[in-house]
Design a protein around this motif. Structure first.
Motif, PDB file in Angstrom:
ATOM      1  N   CYS A 168       9.356  -6.962  -2.104  1.00  0.00           N
ATOM      2  CA  CYS A 168       8.474  -6.857  -0.794  1.00  0.00           C
ATOM      3  C   CYS A 168       9.557  -5.232   0.006  1.00  0.00           C
ATOM      4  O   CYS A 168       8.298  -4.224  -0.150  1.00  0.00           O
ATOM      5  CB  CYS A 168       9.132  -7.938   0.177  1.00  0.00           C
ATOM      6  SG  CYS A 168       7.813  -9.133  -0.408  1.00  0.00           S
ATOM      7  N   ALA A 169      10.662  -5.323  -0.465  1.00  0.00           N
ATOM      8  CA  ALA A 169      10.938  -3.389  -0.011  1.00  0.00           C
ATOM      9  C   ALA A 169      10.666  -2.669  -0.808  1.00  0.00           C
ATOM     10  O   ALA A 169      10.287  -0.952  -0.311  1.00  0.00           O
ATOM     11  CB  ALA A 169      12.674  -3.513   0.490  1.00  0.00           C
ATOM     12  N   ARG A 199       7.209 -10.333   9.091  1.00  0.00           N
ATOM     13  CA  ARG A 199       6.471 -10.252  10.223  1.00  0.00           C
ATOM     14  C   ARG A 199       5.181  -9.915   8.852  1.00  0.00           C
ATOM     15  O   ARG A 199       3.921  -9.899  10.445  1.00  0.00           O
ATOM     16  CB  ARG A 199       6.772  -8.552  10.397  1.00  0.00           C
ATOM     17  CG  ARG A 199       7.788  -8.445  11.060  1.00  0.00           C
ATOM     18  CD  ARG A 199       8.817  -7.245  11.776  1.00  0.00           C
ATOM     19  NE  ARG A 199       7.310  -6.887  13.072  1.00  0.00           N
ATOM     20  CZ  ARG A 199       7.788  -7.361  13.953  1.00  0.00           C
ATOM     21  NH1 ARG A 199       8.986  -7.430  14.511  1.00  0.00           N
ATOM     22  NH2 ARG A 199       6.836  -6.967  14.946  1.00  0.00           N
ATOM     23  N   ASP A 200       4.704  -9.212   7.685  1.00  0.00           N
ATOM     24  CA  ASP A 200       3.923  -9.081   7.548  1.00  0.00           C
ATOM     25  C   ASP A 200       3.677 -10.206   5.928  1.00  0.00           C
ATOM     26  O   ASP A 200       4.027  -9.599   5.278  1.00  0.00           O
ATOM     27  CB  ASP A 200       3.826  -7.706   6.725  1.00  0.00           C
ATOM     28  CG  ASP A 200       2.512  -7.549   6.315  1.00  0.00           C
ATOM     29  OD1 ASP A 200       1.189  -8.002   6.658  1.00  0.00           O
ATOM     30  OD2 ASP A 200       2.254  -6.130   5.906  1.00  0.00           O
ATOM     31  N   LEU A 224       4.106  -9.852   1.646  1.00  0.00           N
ATOM     32  CA  LEU A 224       4.345 -10.667   0.967  1.00  0.00           C
ATOM     33  C   LEU A 224       3.361 -11.029  -0.613  1.00  0.00           C
ATOM     34  O   LEU A 224       3.831 -11.076  -1.251  1.00  0.00           O
ATOM     35  CB  LEU A 224       4.378 -12.626   1.674  1.00  0.00           C
ATOM     36  CG  LEU A 224       5.023 -12.967   0.712  1.00  0.00           C
ATOM     37  CD1 LEU A 224       6.548 -12.641   0.313  1.00  0.00           C
ATOM     38  CD2 LEU A 224       5.475 -13.538   2.084  1.00  0.00           C
ATOM     39  N   ILE A 225       2.117 -11.211   0.282  1.00  0.00           N
ATOM     40  CA  ILE A 225       1.518 -11.789  -0.438  1.00  0.00           C
ATOM     41  C   ILE A 225       0.624 -10.733  -1.595  1.00  0.00           C
ATOM     42  O   ILE A 225       0.517 -11.476  -2.467  1.00  0.00           O
ATOM     43  CB  ILE A 225      -0.238 -12.721   0.305  1.00  0.00           C
ATOM     44  CG1 ILE A 225       0.324 -13.512   1.068  1.00  0.00           C
ATOM     45  CG2 ILE A 225      -1.576 -13.083  -0.711  1.00  0.00           C
ATOM     46  CD1 ILE A 225      -0.993 -14.287   2.354  1.00  0.00           C
ATOM     47  N   ARG A 259       1.915 -20.672  -2.600  1.00  0.00           N
ATOM     48  CA  ARG A 259       1.940 -20.021  -4.263  1.00  0.00           C
ATOM     49  C   ARG A 259       2.148 -18.681  -4.078  1.00  0.00           C
ATOM     50  O   ARG A 259       3.309 -18.155  -5.441  1.00  0.00           O
ATOM     51  CB  ARG A 259       0.884 -20.425  -5.292  1.00  0.00           C
ATOM     52  CG  ARG A 259      -0.550 -19.408  -4.975  1.00  0.00           C
ATOM     53  CD  ARG A 259      -0.924 -19.821  -6.286  1.00  0.00           C
ATOM     54  NE  ARG A 259      -2.293 -18.815  -6.014  1.00  0.00           N
ATOM     55  CZ  ARG A 259      -3.751 -19.237  -5.601  1.00  0.00           C
ATOM     56  NH1 ARG A 259      -3.675 -20.738  -5.040  1.00  0.00           N
ATOM     57  NH2 ARG A 259      -4.840 -18.703  -5.654  1.00  0.00           N
ATOM     58  N   ASP A 260       1.169 -18.119  -2.899  1.00  0.00           N
ATOM     59  CA  ASP A 260       1.601 -16.784  -3.264  1.00  0.00           C
ATOM     60  C   ASP A 260       2.304 -15.928  -2.107  1.00  0.00           C
ATOM     61  O   ASP A 260       2.269 -15.133  -1.968  1.00  0.00           O
ATOM     62  CB  ASP A 260      -0.079 -16.271  -2.213  1.00  0.00           C
ATOM     63  CG  ASP A 260      -0.739 -16.307  -3.312  1.00  0.00           C
ATOM     64  OD1 ASP A 260      -0.801 -16.716  -4.725  1.00  0.00           O
ATOM     65  OD2 ASP A 260      -2.485 -16.571  -3.067  1.00  0.00           O
TER      66      ASP A 260
END
Ligand SMILES: *Cc1c(COP(=O)(O)O)cnc(C)c1O
Length: 471
Positions: free
Chosen positions: A150-151, A309-310, A314-315, A337-338
């Protein structure tokens, strides 16, 4: 097997587990088998004919049990507590009994919604604000890998949608302390950052990251045209449960636009105690955090709590949306799953739910306080006894010590302390982990099995002193 056999064998197995747990104290904590010994008890070929479940249960006791190291033994002081309470065993059984795949809301709405409920309960229990949303991952390793993905995607403006890591832009850099868990290094390498762009920053005398050196590292990387991307803060390092200063790291993250991930795999459970929450002050400013209810808490392996937080970010990083997985409710529900790497997922929330219904917040708090007091007791004994040295602060349940036999140099001390560990572990009455802290051989005592009472810690301390005198 029909339902009738399932009932008969199932009741038998539950009895066997309860007998096993009640008799644990009589068993040697660390398995004494030699390599290959367990395998040799098994036939080389699969059974051609079935109907042998009675034999399997008998072999479980006879052939498998000797190869078990007893993590739920009251004198298990190795690695980290990995408590599997009775209630969580039942939750796991219920999950298997239902046999659910909870990859989408529609594939079993309860699997998603019970998870949402218990992850929100857990959030409240550790004092996190509603700004965080949780999802169950299998392990902290996977969650930290997810966090670094994610980063990476945030810093690269979703390079995954185009040329990914091949786009040839300035390299992204990840920072953690040199006491960080090996899963951070693994995550950084798997996420494609490359070892050359992973900075393991030195730590202070309490084994927490040196903020001045972290800041200097970030500035130096900026100067030479690299792009700082993510900080991983360790709250409760594996070696000594050292506490990185999360607030100061959040300041740096904010200043430079970096992702902040908090790895509180073991220590997160302590935050159920309000008096421990200073240890991760600043955590509200993290982008993601992970802790393991499957360690000290009491929920059987595997269950890691990953909070972000978000969730939309992530999705976006994690989702693929093939037509056969789309459902009519997709706009209104979570499709877990996401939210992680794998597609299929077990109904793990059941074991957390059962566990919380069994112990309640107050019951858990009482046990954690007992464990913290046991660690403080051992710390006081070590501090008060000549020729014993404590090698790190004891904010939680881990005590790092060594015996300073008079007249021995560092090399001989290392051998001496390794011998103490071997005597304890091979003696069978207790099990601890010898480990190396910045070059010093230490004995690491990790307290917090569900069944560990003060007397077990007292027995360990007596055994350590005896072992230090023999040989
Ligand atoms: C145990 C531990 C991990 C790894 O946990 P898994 O769930 O086994 O991947 C990561 N970080 C810390 C600090 C740990 O103590």
């Amino acid at each position: 097997m029909d339902a009738q056999d399932f009932r008969r064998l199932g009741y038998q197995l539950v009895d066997w587990i309860a007998d096993y747990r009640e008799g644990l104290e009589r068993l040697p904590v660390m398995s004494r088998v030699q390599p290959g010994e367990i395998r040799a008890a098994f036939p080389d070929h699969p059974p051609q004919h079935g109907g042998r479940m009675d034999q399997a249960l008998a072999a479980l006791e006879r052939d498998v049990l000797p190869g078990i190291t007893h993590w739920n033994h009251p004198s298990f002081f190795a690695y980290f507590p990995s408590n599997t309470s009775y209630s969580s065993i039942l939750g796991d059984l219920a999950a298997s009994g239902l046999g659910v795949q909870g990859m989408s809301w529609q594939t079993s709405p309860a699997a998603t919604e019970v998870e949402e409920v218990v992850m929100d309960w857990l959030r409240q229990m550790v004092g996190l604000s509603p700004a965080f949303t949780g999802v169950i991952h299998d392990t902290a390793s996977t969650a930290t890998f997810t966090a670094l993905l994610c980063a990476r995607e945030k810093a690269s403006g979703f390079a995954q949608d185009g040329e990914g890591l091949q786009s040839g832009e300035a390299p992204l850099v990840v920072y953690a302390s040199d006491q960080g868990h090996s899963s951070i290094e693994k995550a950084a390498l798997l996420a494609g950052f490359g070892r050359s762009f992973l900075r393991l920053v030195p730590t202070d005398e309490n084994h927490a990251i040196r903020i001045d050196l972290l800041q200097a590292a970030i500035e130096k990387d900026l100067d030479i045209g690299l792009r700082p991307c993510a900080l991983v803060a360790a709250v409760g390092t594996t070696g000594t449960t050292a506490l990185d200063p999360v607030a100061a790291m959040a300041d740096l993250a904010e200043q430079h636009g970096l992702w902040l991930h908090v790895d509180a795999a073991l220590a997160g459970t302590a935050m159920v105690l309000p008096e421990c929450r200073w240890m991760w002050a600043g955590v509200e400013r993290a982008d993601s955090l992970v802790f393991n209810p499957h360690k000290w808490m009491g929920v059987g392996f595997d269950l890691s709590a990953y909070y972000v937080r978000d969730p939309q970010h992530l999705i976006r990083v994690m989702s693929t949306n093939p037509s056969y997985l789309r459902t009519a409710q997709d706009g209104q529900v979570s499709n877990f799953r996401d939210w992680h790497i794998q597609l299929g997922r077990r109904f793990r929330a059941l074991k957390l739910w059962f566990y919380l219904m069994d112990v309640g917040v107050e019951g858990l708090q009482a046990r954690l306080r007992r464990d913290l007091e046991n660690a403080q007791w051992l710390k006081e004994q070590v501090d008060a006894t000549p020729d014993w040295e404590r090698l790190a602060p004891v904010p939680l349940q881990t005590v790092c010590l060594r015996h300073l036999a008079p007249g021995l140099d560092e090399t001989a001390l290392a051998t001496h302390n390794l011998a103490i560990a071997r005597r304890i572990n091979e003696g069978g009455k207790a099990y601890l982990t010898p480990s190396i802290l910045k070059g010093t051989q230490m004995l690491r005592v990790s307290i917090g099995a569900e069944s560990t009472e003060r007397r077990h810690v007292e027995q360990l301390w007596t055994a350590l002193q005896l072992a230090s005198q023999s040989g």
